[in-house]
Design a protein around this motif. Sequence first.
Motif, PDB file in Angstrom:
ATOM      1  N   ASP A   1      -3.886  -1.358   7.088  1.00 21.86           N
ATOM      2  CA  ASP A   1      -2.993  -0.540   6.250  1.00 21.86           C
ATOM      3  C   ASP A   1      -1.781  -0.183   7.115  1.00 21.86           C
ATOM      4  O   ASP A   1      -1.733   0.879   7.730  1.00 21.86           O
ATOM      5  CB  ASP A   1      -3.703   0.722   5.765  1.00 21.86           C
TER       6      ASP A   1
ATOM      7  N   ILE B   1      -6.690  -4.276   1.813  1.00 21.90           N
ATOM      8  CA  ILE B   1      -7.142  -3.870   3.144  1.00 21.90           C
ATOM      9  C   ILE B   1      -8.333  -4.712   3.581  1.00 21.90           C
ATOM     10  O   ILE B   1      -8.366  -5.223   4.708  1.00 21.90           O
ATOM     11  CB  ILE B   1      -7.475  -2.362   3.170  1.00 21.90           C
TER      12      ILE B   1
ATOM     13  N   ILE C   1       0.862  -1.176   0.000  1.00 23.03           N
ATOM     14  CA  ILE C   1       0.000   0.000   0.000  1.00 23.03           C
ATOM     15  C   ILE C   1       0.899   1.227   0.000  1.00 23.03           C
ATOM     16  O   ILE C   1       1.819   1.341   0.813  1.00 23.03           O
ATOM     17  CB  ILE C   1      -0.941  -0.006   1.218  1.00 23.03           C
TER      18      ILE C   1
ATOM     19  N   TYR D   1      -7.535   5.297  -1.884  1.00 26.60           N
ATOM     20  CA  TYR D   1      -6.684   4.162  -2.245  1.00 26.60           C
ATOM     21  C   TYR D   1      -6.995   3.705  -3.664  1.00 26.60           C
ATOM     22  O   TYR D   1      -8.092   3.924  -4.170  1.00 26.60           O
ATOM     23  CB  TYR D   1      -6.958   2.975  -1.306  1.00 26.60           C
TER      24      TYR D   1
END
Length: 87
Positions: A31, A69, A9, A61
């Motif tokens: 995250d 996630i 991420i 995102y």
Amino acid sequence: MSSKKSTYIDRRDDVSPKEGEREYGDVTFADPTNKKYPVDTPEHVRAAWSYIHHKDNAARYDADEVETIKGRIRRAAKQHGVELRDE
């Protein structure tokens, strides 16, 4: 963007990971890059699931990051015996 699913991420400019760590401590986050969506307790798992389904939160995102996630939240839910509903 590649078609391969990533578990990474990206760092967000609009948050401070130190703030998440300060607020929640050294816990597991869905995250971990940005220290968002703690999943260390059943209450946090339910809250994380709810928050990632808010369009304004998910919009921060990429689609594959949202799926990563959600997958991490689902795994934490299973560990904590929490039943999740799709929202």
